[in-house]
Design a protein around this motif. Sequence first.
Motif, PDB file in Angstrom:
ATOM      1  N   THR A  68      -1.377  -9.862  -9.394  1.00 31.48           N
ATOM      2  CA  THR A  68      -0.577  -9.837 -10.263  1.00 31.48           C
ATOM      3  C   THR A  68       1.061  -9.447  -9.802  1.00 31.48           C
ATOM      4  O   THR A  68       1.738  -9.378  -9.941  1.00 31.48           O
ATOM      5  CB  THR A  68      -0.790  -9.693 -11.996  1.00 31.48           C
ATOM      6  OG1 THR A  68      -2.220 -10.429 -12.380  1.00 31.48           O
ATOM      7  CG2 THR A  68      -0.047 -10.559 -12.783  1.00 31.48           C
ATOM      8  N   ASP A  69       0.654  -8.168  -9.827  1.00 25.66           N
ATOM      9  CA  ASP A  69       1.846  -6.849  -9.793  1.00 25.66           C
ATOM     10  C   ASP A  69       2.231  -7.457  -8.463  1.00 25.66           C
ATOM     11  O   ASP A  69       3.628  -7.490  -8.244  1.00 25.66           O
ATOM     12  CB  ASP A  69       0.951  -5.962  -9.569  1.00 25.66           C
ATOM     13  CG  ASP A  69       0.850  -5.070 -10.261  1.00 25.66           C
ATOM     14  OD1 ASP A  69       1.296  -5.158 -11.344  1.00 25.66           O
ATOM     15  OD2 ASP A  69       0.423  -3.624 -10.279  1.00 25.66           O
ATOM     16  N   ARG A 108       6.018  -8.690  -7.650  1.00 29.27           N
ATOM     17  CA  ARG A 108       6.922  -8.044  -6.676  1.00 29.27           C
ATOM     18  C   ARG A 108       8.068  -9.250  -5.935  1.00 29.27           C
ATOM     19  O   ARG A 108       9.167  -8.879  -5.214  1.00 29.27           O
ATOM     20  CB  ARG A 108       6.241  -7.052  -5.873  1.00 29.27           C
ATOM     21  CG  ARG A 108       6.403  -5.526  -6.503  1.00 29.27           C
ATOM     22  CD  ARG A 108       5.703  -4.748  -5.558  1.00 29.27           C
ATOM     23  NE  ARG A 108       3.981  -5.029  -4.871  1.00 29.27           N
ATOM     24  CZ  ARG A 108       2.881  -4.647  -5.213  1.00 29.27           C
ATOM     25  NH1 ARG A 108       2.886  -3.818  -6.602  1.00 29.27           N
ATOM     26  NH2 ARG A 108       2.076  -5.431  -4.385  1.00 29.27           N
ATOM     27  N   HIS A 119       3.411 -11.195 -16.955  1.00 27.24           N
ATOM     28  CA  HIS A 119       4.062  -9.856 -17.338  1.00 27.24           C
ATOM     29  C   HIS A 119       3.140  -9.476 -18.476  1.00 27.24           C
ATOM     30  O   HIS A 119       2.125  -8.658 -18.757  1.00 27.24           O
ATOM     31  CB  HIS A 119       5.446  -9.605 -17.971  1.00 27.24           C
ATOM     32  CG  HIS A 119       6.354  -8.568 -16.889  1.00 27.24           C
ATOM     33  ND1 HIS A 119       6.200  -7.151 -16.492  1.00 27.24           N
ATOM     34  CD2 HIS A 119       6.798  -9.532 -15.857  1.00 27.24           C
ATOM     35  CE1 HIS A 119       6.914  -7.163 -15.650  1.00 27.24           C
ATOM     36  NE2 HIS A 119       7.535  -8.224 -15.424  1.00 27.24           N
ATOM     37  N   ARG A 141      -1.301  -9.643 -17.018  1.00 25.27           N
ATOM     38  CA  ARG A 141      -0.960  -8.190 -16.599  1.00 25.27           C
ATOM     39  C   ARG A 141      -1.385  -7.457 -17.401  1.00 25.27           C
ATOM     40  O   ARG A 141      -2.441  -6.932 -16.844  1.00 25.27           O
ATOM     41  CB  ARG A 141       0.343  -7.700 -15.374  1.00 25.27           C
ATOM     42  CG  ARG A 141      -0.065  -6.380 -14.639  1.00 25.27           C
ATOM     43  CD  ARG A 141       0.966  -6.065 -14.638  1.00 25.27           C
ATOM     44  NE  ARG A 141       1.066  -4.816 -13.264  1.00 25.27           N
ATOM     45  CZ  ARG A 141       1.160  -3.358 -14.234  1.00 25.27           C
ATOM     46  NH1 ARG A 141       1.919  -4.050 -15.662  1.00 25.27           N
ATOM     47  NH2 ARG A 141       0.983  -2.030 -13.674  1.00 25.27           N
ATOM     48  N   ILE A 178       8.475  -3.758 -11.831  1.00 26.94           N
ATOM     49  CA  ILE A 178       8.069  -4.341 -13.408  1.00 26.94           C
ATOM     50  C   ILE A 178       8.526  -3.615 -13.723  1.00 26.94           C
ATOM     51  O   ILE A 178       8.608  -4.712 -14.551  1.00 26.94           O
ATOM     52  CB  ILE A 178       6.714  -2.660 -13.995  1.00 26.94           C
ATOM     53  CG1 ILE A 178       5.553  -2.926 -12.212  1.00 26.94           C
ATOM     54  CG2 ILE A 178       6.165  -3.971 -14.780  1.00 26.94           C
ATOM     55  CD1 ILE A 178       4.908  -5.035 -12.642  1.00 26.94           C
ATOM     56  N   VAL A 190      -5.112  -7.722 -11.966  1.00 24.63           N
ATOM     57  CA  VAL A 190      -4.382  -6.512 -11.384  1.00 24.63           C
ATOM     58  C   VAL A 190      -2.901  -6.473 -10.364  1.00 24.63           C
ATOM     59  O   VAL A 190      -2.023  -6.412 -10.276  1.00 24.63           O
ATOM     60  CB  VAL A 190      -4.038  -4.997 -12.288  1.00 24.63           C
ATOM     61  CG1 VAL A 190      -3.218  -4.259 -11.885  1.00 24.63           C
ATOM     62  CG2 VAL A 190      -4.880  -4.651 -13.345  1.00 24.63           C
ATOM     63  N   LEU A 191      -3.741  -5.948  -9.650  1.00 23.93           N
ATOM     64  CA  LEU A 191      -2.653  -5.706  -8.215  1.00 23.93           C
ATOM     65  C   LEU A 191      -2.490  -7.103  -7.950  1.00 23.93           C
ATOM     66  O   LEU A 191      -1.191  -7.808  -7.168  1.00 23.93           O
ATOM     67  CB  LEU A 191      -4.425  -5.744  -6.646  1.00 23.93           C
ATOM     68  CG  LEU A 191      -4.822  -4.397  -6.902  1.00 23.93           C
ATOM     69  CD1 LEU A 191      -5.716  -3.367  -5.286  1.00 23.93           C
ATOM     70  CD2 LEU A 191      -3.510  -2.950  -7.097  1.00 23.93           C
TER      71      LEU A 191
END
Length: 344
Positions: free
Chosen positions: A197-198, A202, A122, A125, A223, A194-195
């Motif tokens: 890390t997302d 998830r 987090h 990100r 998130i 960012v993608l």
Amino acid sequence: MKATTIGIDLAKNVFQLHGVDGHGKVVLKKQMKREKMATFFANLAPALVGMEACSGAHYWARKLQGMGHTVRLMAAQFVKPYVKTNKNDVADAEAICEAVARPNMRFVPIKNIEQQAVLALHRARQGFVSARTAQANQIRGLLSEYGIVIPQGIAHIAGCVPEIIEDASNELPGLFRQLIQRLMDHLRVLHQQVLDTDAAIRTWHRQSDMCRKLEKVPGIGPITATALVATIGDAKNFHNGRQLAAWLGLVPGQHSSGGKQTLLGISKRGDCYLRTLLIHCARSVIFSSQRKGTQQGWIHELIQRRNHNVAAVALANKIARTVWALWAHDREFRADYIPASAAA
């Protein structure tokens, strides 16, 4: 005589220890290198160990707990009042030793390795998102110097800038076009970070039963759910939902005296990142209800009396209390749930 309570002032390389026995007499006051800490506490009788919740505190807490010691972490703001003189390592260690023995002291839950890993995702990100926004704003600002204005929204950057670079009629110098192209390449790299890390967040979200349970609350997504689970650890650390909301800084601050109650704006205590996520969750719920034309419910009545920011904070407070109720009582979210007090 053995030390029953020990305060440790953590640092990068040199730690300061202060210990007292069962009668409060000082029996330990020494400075210690990092590499000698584990050996020292392994040969020490089990004791109550206090530390400030700072960098490396959770690591040492887990390590000392494995040696049989009872470890308590405290926020630095609660230790500060016990510093008697000027600030230095010796005074800080003594203050920590004094504060950890107070019966009404508030302690920070010790995080495990998995929780720290998720929170690291987090934080990374958050850094990537900030860098991406800064890069997009730099591109927008440089183009505006040449009279080219791009609409608001980061999505317009990717859609408009390539056409601007290829357009020969705007009279942009070749050197400037190359610069914008390099900045766009950097922006794409940040967006991909960012993608990625997302996606990692998830993946952990799908493996956590509690995260999937919290996701059913309106406004909460992967998130926010993972941030809540990793940060709080166990909802039973709080007596009720109001304590959780207060810990997140979603309640009014007070400056009361003489029986006169003076309430201020929200206190903004606790984790700023988590509080921001919950307020964004509340904003999304409000926006969704307005888009659907929902004209009932307490949030609609609140919007009629107050502005949207006040309503968003109030709803974020309610979401936090709902999270605590689901978590502490092991329940599933029900949109049609009516409290017993309201039903009566």
